[in-house]
Motif scaffolding. Structure first.
Motif, PDB file in Angstrom:
ATOM      1  N   THR A 191     -33.679   8.495 -24.550  1.00  0.00           N
ATOM      2  CA  THR A 191     -34.013   8.108 -23.181  1.00  0.00           C
ATOM      3  C   THR A 191     -35.230   8.851 -22.654  1.00  0.00           C
ATOM      4  O   THR A 191     -35.613   8.686 -21.495  1.00  0.00           O
ATOM      5  N   GLN A 196     -37.771   6.402 -25.633  1.00  0.00           N
ATOM      6  CA  GLN A 196     -37.668   5.059 -25.059  1.00  0.00           C
ATOM      7  C   GLN A 196     -38.580   4.068 -25.762  1.00  0.00           C
ATOM      8  O   GLN A 196     -38.173   2.946 -26.081  1.00  0.00           O
ATOM      9  N   THR A 213     -27.315  10.368 -26.051  1.00  0.00           N
ATOM     10  CA  THR A 213     -27.861  10.875 -24.795  1.00  0.00           C
ATOM     11  C   THR A 213     -26.787  11.584 -24.006  1.00  0.00           C
ATOM     12  O   THR A 213     -25.635  11.142 -23.966  1.00  0.00           O
ATOM     13  N   LYS A 218     -28.661   6.844 -18.114  1.00  0.00           N
ATOM     14  CA  LYS A 218     -30.074   6.632 -18.390  1.00  0.00           C
ATOM     15  C   LYS A 218     -30.297   5.513 -19.399  1.00  0.00           C
ATOM     16  O   LYS A 218     -31.404   4.992 -19.526  1.00  0.00           O
ATOM     17  N   ALA A 219     -29.246   5.152 -20.123  1.00  0.00           N
ATOM     18  CA  ALA A 219     -29.380   4.109 -21.132  1.00  0.00           C
ATOM     19  C   ALA A 219     -29.675   2.753 -20.513  1.00  0.00           C
ATOM     20  O   ALA A 219     -30.080   1.819 -21.210  1.00  0.00           O
TER      21      ALA A 219
END
Length: 498
Positions: A191, A196, A213, A218-219
């Motif tokens: 992330t 990313q 993560t 945040k995914a």
């Protein structure tokens, strides 16, 4: 319109609008550098232009007749633009909670302003058409300054919208074209800024990606389909991975290095890497390759010395971090896993990293040289780094330390001038060595004022070809500079090369 309550509400609107622009639009969301936000930027640009007109009118002029009706229409159009903006935002991005709350408060406060201003506008509209000069003292000054501010951001947002199409980066699948089809890849730090883009490229190319993560929320920003896990214990012994990419670690340059911060920087990297070693040990099918993050800080501070992978190191905290991380990664060799230790330079891209922090200050004339500007900056463009990772996984001959930097490092003063030229802004400022060292201590001395002149000898020997070997053309490309100007610069560089 000498109404203190109305002016107070206008002042509150200005403060909340400034907060939304600086903290959300320019800070966390960085809308001006997102190709997907072209329409939103245009809406913001037009709305800010109307705000500038409204503020100036309220500050110094009392519009009568047709002019009062025109101002009323502008206020109504602003409502329509705001509603359109709400829809556009929900369609194109995930708003943080603070931005949603701020938008709600802005809408409520604007409604109150309209309710208080309506009687004045109604009375003015019945008068003969014309303007009457007024002066409300401090309120007029505040409204004028606000008009200048929103006017500047109006121009900026409209210009940003015009370059949005040039920020598009093409098919991300091409970045990992070196990989065999349908690979199973485990990514830690997926992330983050590098992770990313790597995940986006892998997913676009049809690979199977598992992301580790610490914050699964945040995914939401990742490309899908992707498997997200919060802990390596969620991986089953029978799971299969062709390769592991380990990028996880506490940010190193986001504040002074207190004793607690130093420990966290090292421990976060070592703990994750130790966890991967334990995972590899229990997997029934071992991965063929571990690409482990590291950094050019491994070499320490070496002045003007050109550093290939054969160079030694000098004492520094950045060396201690990289050495501990690399030492932990090499433990996987006992499981017959090929280890590639990427010594990564400054990763440049408009989506994050150091460049993302510099773009807004430079755009508004706040660019500056760090110290004397003679320290070396060894850099690599974000997409080139993703290509390096794929290249390292695919090439079975690659192992050990690899310098992941472009072949032409630059000094800080060269970097500063190149970025300012691309953005067409002057550079007047310098950040003296003593100020940075006093405020940030060793963090500034080692990451901002020190540097390494690193070259990617092994990568080039293996035949890797950089898409962005030189700084200035790369900056012009990723910042969406106009093509004709890019052509002029390329021509000038060819002449200089001769």
């Amino acid at each position: 319109m000498d109404n203190p309550i109305l002016w107070t509400l206008i002042s509150i609107q200005v403060v909340m609008g400034a907060f939304d622009t600086l903290v959300h639009h320019e800070g966390s969301e960085r809308l001006a550098w997102r190709a997907s936000q072209k329409t939103e930027l245009r809406l913001h640009g037009v709305r800010n232009f109307f705000y500038a007109v409204i503020f100036l009118c309220f500050a110094w002029l009392e519009p009568h007749g047709a002019f009062a009706i025109a101002l009323t229409l502008i206020l109504a159009v602003e409502v329509m633009i705001t509603l359109w903006d709400f829809v556009e935002e929900d369609m194109t991005r995930k708003l943080p909670g603070s931005e949603r709350i701020n938008h709600t408060l802005l809408a409520l406060n604007y409604g109150a302003i309209l309710a208080l201003a309506a009687p004045y506008l109604l009375a003015w509209s019945s008068l003969p058409t014309g303007f009457v000069f007024v002066n409300y003292g401090w309120w007029s000054v505040m409204a004028t300054l606000s008009a200048i501010g929103v006017g500047l951001f109006s121009a900026r947002d409209l210009l940003a919208a015009s370059r949005s199409d040039r920020l598009k980066r093409g098919d991300p699948a091409e970045l990992v074209a070196a990989l065999p089809p349908r690979q199973h890849i485990l990514v830690t730090g997926g992330t983050g800024f590098i992770g990313q883009r790597l995940v986006e490229a892998l997913v676009a190319a049809g690979h199977f990606v598992t992301v580790v993560t610490r914050n699964p929320k945040k995914a939401d920003m990742l490309s899908h389909p992707v498997r997200v896990i919060a802990d390596l214990d969620q991986v089953h012994n029978a799971d299969h991975f062709d390769a592991i990419v380990n990028l996880a670690g506490e940010p190193i340059a986001n504040g002074p290095w207190t004793r607690k911060k130093r420990a966290k920087i090292i421990q976060s990297r070592v703990d994750m890497t130790d966890g991967l070693n334990k995972l590899i040990q229990r997997l029934e099918s071992k991965p063929k390759c571990l690409v482990n993050g590291s950094a050019i800080g491994w070499y320490g501070l070496r002045g003007n010395e050109e550093l290939s992978e054969q160079a030694g190191s000098t004492p520094a905290f950045v060396h201690d971090v990289c050495e501990a991380w690399e030492r932990a990664a090499t433990q996987a060799i006992q499981y017959s896993v090929r280890i590639v230790r990427l010594r990564i330079g400054l990763v440049l891209g408009v989506d994050g990293g150091i460049l993302a922090k510099l773009l807004t200050p430079f755009e508004f004339g706040g660019g500056c040289v760090m110290g004397d500007g003679q320290q070396w900056m060894s850099w690599i463009e974000q997409d080139d780094l993703v290509r390096v990772i794929a290249f390292a996984i695919a090439n079975k001959a690659i192992e050990g330390p690899i310098n992941a930097t472009a072949p032409h490092p630059v000094r800080n003063v060269e970097f500063t001038n190149a970025l300012a030229k691309v953005l067409k802004r002057p550079v007047f400022l310098k950040a003296p060595h003593w100020i940075l060292a006093t405020l940030l201590g060793d963090m500034a001395r080692e990451t901002m004022l020190g540097g390494q002149r690193v070259v990617p000898s092994r990568l080039q020997n293996y035949g890797f070809v950089f898409r962005h070997p030189r700084l200035a053309p790369m900056l012009r490309k990723i910042t969406g500079a106009k093509p004709q100007q890019a052509g002029i610069d390329a021509h000038q560089q060819r002449i200089a090369a001769k």
